[in-house]
Each structure stands twice: as C-alpha cells, then as structure tokens.
Design an enzyme around this catalytic site. Structure first.
Site, PDB file in Angstrom:
ATOM      1  CB  CYS A   7     -23.528 -27.762  29.320  1.00  0.00           C
ATOM      2  SG  CYS A   7     -22.880 -28.046  27.724  1.00  0.00           S
ATOM      3  CB  VAL A  13     -27.430 -21.130  31.162  1.00  0.00           C
ATOM      4  CG1 VAL A  13     -27.771 -19.952  32.073  1.00  0.00           C
ATOM      5  CG2 VAL A  13     -28.283 -21.072  29.895  1.00  0.00           C
ATOM      6  CG  ASP A 109     -31.424 -31.948  29.968  1.00  0.00           C
ATOM      7  OD1 ASP A 109     -31.257 -33.183  30.064  1.00  0.00           O
ATOM      8  OD2 ASP A 109     -31.870 -31.405  28.939  1.00  0.00           O
TER       9      ASP A 109
HETATM   10  N1  LIG Z   1     -40.350 -15.700  22.266  1.00  0.00           N
HETATM   11  C1  LIG Z   1     -39.324 -16.356  21.735  1.00  0.00           C
HETATM   12  N2  LIG Z   1     -39.286 -16.566  20.406  1.00  0.00           N
HETATM   13  C2  LIG Z   1     -38.270 -17.224  19.856  1.00  0.00           C
HETATM   14  N3  LIG Z   1     -37.230 -17.730  20.548  1.00  0.00           N
HETATM   15  C3  LIG Z   1     -37.205 -17.555  21.879  1.00  0.00           C
HETATM   16  C4  LIG Z   1     -38.248 -16.868  22.545  1.00  0.00           C
HETATM   17  N4  LIG Z   1     -37.949 -16.854  23.873  1.00  0.00           N
HETATM   18  C5  LIG Z   1     -36.784 -17.517  23.987  1.00  0.00           C
HETATM   19  N5  LIG Z   1     -36.341 -17.942  22.809  1.00  0.00           N
HETATM   20  C6  LIG Z   1     -35.134 -18.737  22.500  1.00  0.00           C
HETATM   21  O1  LIG Z   1     -35.384 -20.008  23.055  1.00  0.00           O
HETATM   22  C7  LIG Z   1     -34.199 -20.562  23.523  1.00  0.00           C
HETATM   23  C8  LIG Z   1     -34.433 -20.954  24.951  1.00  0.00           C
HETATM   24  O2  LIG Z   1     -33.308 -21.460  25.523  1.00  0.00           O
HETATM   25  P1  LIG Z   1     -33.351 -22.783  26.361  1.00  0.00           P
HETATM   26  O3  LIG Z   1     -32.217 -22.679  27.308  1.00  0.00           O
HETATM   27  O4  LIG Z   1     -34.697 -23.041  26.879  1.00  0.00           O
HETATM   28  O5  LIG Z   1     -33.056 -23.887  25.293  1.00  0.00           O
HETATM   29  P2  LIG Z   1     -31.855 -23.954  24.271  1.00  0.00           P
HETATM   30  O6  LIG Z   1     -30.729 -23.200  24.817  1.00  0.00           O
HETATM   31  O7  LIG Z   1     -32.370 -23.559  22.919  1.00  0.00           O
HETATM   32  O8  LIG Z   1     -31.624 -25.516  24.258  1.00  0.00           O
HETATM   33  P3  LIG Z   1     -30.630 -26.386  25.136  1.00  0.00           P
HETATM   34  O9  LIG Z   1     -30.873 -26.034  26.566  1.00  0.00           O
HETATM   35  O10 LIG Z   1     -31.043 -27.774  24.775  1.00  0.00           O
HETATM   36  O11 LIG Z   1     -29.274 -26.017  24.668  1.00  0.00           O
HETATM   37  C9  LIG Z   1     -33.111 -19.515  23.374  1.00  0.00           C
HETATM   38  O12 LIG Z   1     -32.302 -19.809  22.255  1.00  0.00           O
HETATM   39  C10 LIG Z   1     -33.876 -18.220  23.149  1.00  0.00           C
HETATM   40  O13 LIG Z   1     -33.182 -17.346  22.294  1.00  0.00           O
HETATM   41  C1  LIG Z   2     -33.246 -35.228  25.515  1.00  0.00           C
HETATM   42  C2  LIG Z   2     -32.137 -34.236  25.784  1.00  0.00           C
HETATM   43  C3  LIG Z   2     -31.321 -34.029  24.509  1.00  0.00           C
HETATM   44  C4  LIG Z   2     -32.800 -32.907  26.180  1.00  0.00           C
HETATM   45  O1  LIG Z   2     -31.854 -31.952  26.478  1.00  0.00           O
HETATM   46  C5  LIG Z   2     -31.240 -34.720  26.952  1.00  0.00           C
HETATM   47  O2  LIG Z   2     -31.976 -34.816  28.111  1.00  0.00           O
HETATM   48  C6  LIG Z   2     -30.578 -36.049  26.664  1.00  0.00           C
HETATM   49  O3  LIG Z   2     -29.607 -36.110  25.947  1.00  0.00           O
HETATM   50  N1  LIG Z   2     -31.134 -37.136  27.253  1.00  0.00           N
HETATM   51  C7  LIG Z   2     -30.613 -38.486  27.162  1.00  0.00           C
HETATM   52  C8  LIG Z   2     -31.691 -39.498  26.989  1.00  0.00           C
HETATM   53  C9  LIG Z   2     -32.754 -39.512  28.066  1.00  0.00           C
HETATM   54  O4  LIG Z   2     -32.958 -38.533  28.774  1.00  0.00           O
HETATM   55  O5  LIG Z   2     -33.430 -40.546  28.217  1.00  0.00           O
END
Ligand SMILES: Nc1ncnc2c1ncn2[C@@H]1O[C@H](COP(=O)(O)OP(=O)(O)OP(=O)(O)O)[C@@H](O)[C@H]1O
Ligand SMILES: CC(C)(CO)[C@@H](O)C(=O)NCCC(=O)O
Ligand SMILES: [K+]
Length: 257
Positions: A7, A13, A109
């Site tokens: 999350c 995911v 994460d």
């Molecule tokens: N080529 C691309 N161009 C633009 N966006 C992309 C591309 N490939 C992937 N993405 C987007 O990048 C994001 C990748 O997801 P990832 O899980 O790495 O991070 P997140 O979901 O944005 O962040 P978090 O994990 O912090 O919630 C997704 O929202 C996806 O739609």
């Molecule tokens: C930096 C993020 C937001 C990246 O997802 C996460 O790892 C987070 O909330 N970290 C807490 C602070 C730290 O990692 O030092």
C-alpha cells in the site's frame, strides 16, 4: 496461498503468491475509507474473472499509510481467517534489522525493497523506487538498510507545478523530443524529465563516493523504465521488487516461527 499487499500513498497493489510465482497482481487507488467488505468484493470479483481459484490463508501488508492498515487487518481476519504480518510492526521480523537514528520510522516499502533486493542481488546496493516519492535505499553488504534519500516523485513534481502556477496545466511525464521546449507542456516535461535524469545520476554518484564503493543500482516502480530507456542509470530494473520483498519477509517469519 499468500496475499501480499503493498500500500503506497497513491496506489495499493494486491498479489497472490503460490510459493513459487505470482498468480495475479491487481492495483487500486489507496483510500483509507475503503472497508474490508469493499476490498473483499473487489478482490473476489477479480479472482473470479481471472479464474484464480485458490484459498488465501496468509496475508502480509506493507503500508506507507498508517490509516489503511486497520481495514486490511479486518479483511485478513474476517475473510481469510488469519492474522496478517504487518511490516514495521514488532511482530514482523526482518531478515536484517535497519541501522538508522533512534526513533526513525523507516518507510515499510523501503524495508521491503531492501529485503527483496538483498535476496536477489546480495548487499552493497542502491535501490531506487519511483513511487509517490522517489526513494533511494542504501543496502549494506550484510543486507541492512542503513539510510538513503527521499526526493519528490516524478508525478508529484509535475502536480506541484500545476497546483502552484495558474498558467501551468496538468501534464503527464514523457520523454521530450528536445531539451528546449517550444510550448508550455514541452517546457514542463523537459524540466522534470531531464531534471530527474540529473537527480538520479547525481544522487547515485554521491552515495557511491560517500561510501567509497561501486554499488549496484537496482530500480523499481512504474517510471523507472522510462528513464532507463534514455540513459543507463540502473544496473537492473525489476518491476516486482516490492512484491518479491514481501514474499521474502513472509518466508523469513515462517522459518523463525
Ligand atoms: N511510462 C509511463 N508513463 C507514465 N506513467 C507511468 C508509466 N509507467 C507507469 N506509470 C505510472 O507510474 C505509476 C507506478 O506505480 P508505482 O507503484 O511505482 O508507484 P505509485 O503507485 O504511483 O506510488 P506509490 O507506490 O507511492 O503509491 C503508476 O501510477 C503507473 O500508472
Ligand atoms: C518516503 C515514502 C513516502 C515512500 O513511499 C515512504 O517510504 C515513507 O513514508 N517513509 C517514511 C520515512 C522514511 O522512510 O524515512
Ligand atoms: K511503490
């Protein structure tokens, strides 16, 4: 069967791990108000659609958003009859504990990425994750997370421009044709794209110099591939690194139980 949940601040995911491979992976936006019942309906609908006919008996959660953990715990308890492992909580052991300043709550994460990358590549690594934030995790030779760097994420940087400046539109990241933009959107994309290439290169070089060691750079997160297409910034790109790390931590906890 293990249900692994990653999350993040933007997306969550879910993946089903059969001990050998991921049978399926599904993504939803992160919303702390979502209830266990809502997760269950969503999950079982997708399982049925993709003919994933398995029974889940273990759950592991990594959440950078503390508030969502409550409902995910209820999901595990009510529907899968199990107590989930929650990364960062005292009852979830890590293969190697982090070494950081006392009182630091390292993002789960980052701990998961560390475990996943160390399992695949051994130590002395820099793990770069392009999520809501872009994080650099330094993994010691023994597999410990020993610190790193947090930078604003790619999409966050573009959103910040849009939110702060009345004349700047919402734009998506893409590789610009040239550095000099001849319209507003191209100018913004150039700033973030080329700025980011520089940011990643500079931070990795400085980490290596500071530690006096040639470390491997492992990248994950959706946008890593976009940057790697242009410049060889990373030694490896692994889309499933966080999910892999969750399976490593789950296995470790089973082994020591
Ligand atoms: N080529 C691309 N161009 C633009 N966006 C992309 C591309 N490939 C992937 N993405 C987007 O990048 C994001 C990748 O997801 P990832 O899980 O790495 O991070 P997140 O979901 O944005 O962040 P978090 O994990 O912090 O919630 C997704 O929202 C996806 O739609
Ligand atoms: C930096 C993020 C937001 C990246 O997802 C996460 O790892 C987070 O909330 N970290 C807490 C602070 C730290 O990692 O030092
Ligand atoms: K992520």
């Amino acid at each position: 069967m293990l249900l692994a949940i990653d999350c993040g601040n933007t997306n969550t995911v879910f993946a089903i791990w059969d001990g050998d491979t991921f049978l399926a992976t599904w993504r939803t936006s992160t919303e702390w108000q979502r209830t266990a019942d809502q997760y269950y309906v969503w999950l079982t609908t997708l399982m049925r659609l993709q003919n994933v006919d398995v029974s889940i008996d273990a759950v592991i959660i990594s959440s950078t958003v503390p508030r969502v953990v409550f409902n995910l715990r209820v999901l595990a308890d009510r529907y899968f009859n199990c107590r989930p492992l929650v990364v960062g909580k005292p009852d979830c052991a890590l293969p190697v504990p982090p070494r950081v300043d006392i009182g630091t709550q390292v993002g789960p994460d980052r701990l998961v990425n560390t475990a996943g990358a160390y399992h695949r590549h051994g130590g002395n690594l820099i793990v770069v994750d392009f999520g809501t934030a872009t994080t650099f995790d330094v993994v010691e030779t023994d597999g410990a997370y020993v610190g790193g760097v947090i930078a604003p994420g790619v999409n966050l940087s573009l959103e910040a421009l849009h939110n702060a400046a009345a004349a700047l539109p919402h734009v998506d990241i893409t590789k610009p044709q040239s550095v000099v933009g001849t319209n507003t959107v191209a100018c913004m994309q150039s700033g973030v794209f080329w700025g980011y290439i520089g940011l990643v290169r500079e931070i990795c070089a400085r980490i290596k110099a500071e530690r006096g060691s040639d470390m491997s750079v492992i990248a994950t997160g959706g946008l890593a591939a976009l940057f790697q297409q242009t410049e060889t910034l990373f030694d490896a790109f692994e889309d499933d690194l966080t999910m892999h790390g969750l399976t490593v931590i789950h296995r470790h906890n089973k082994e020591i139980a």
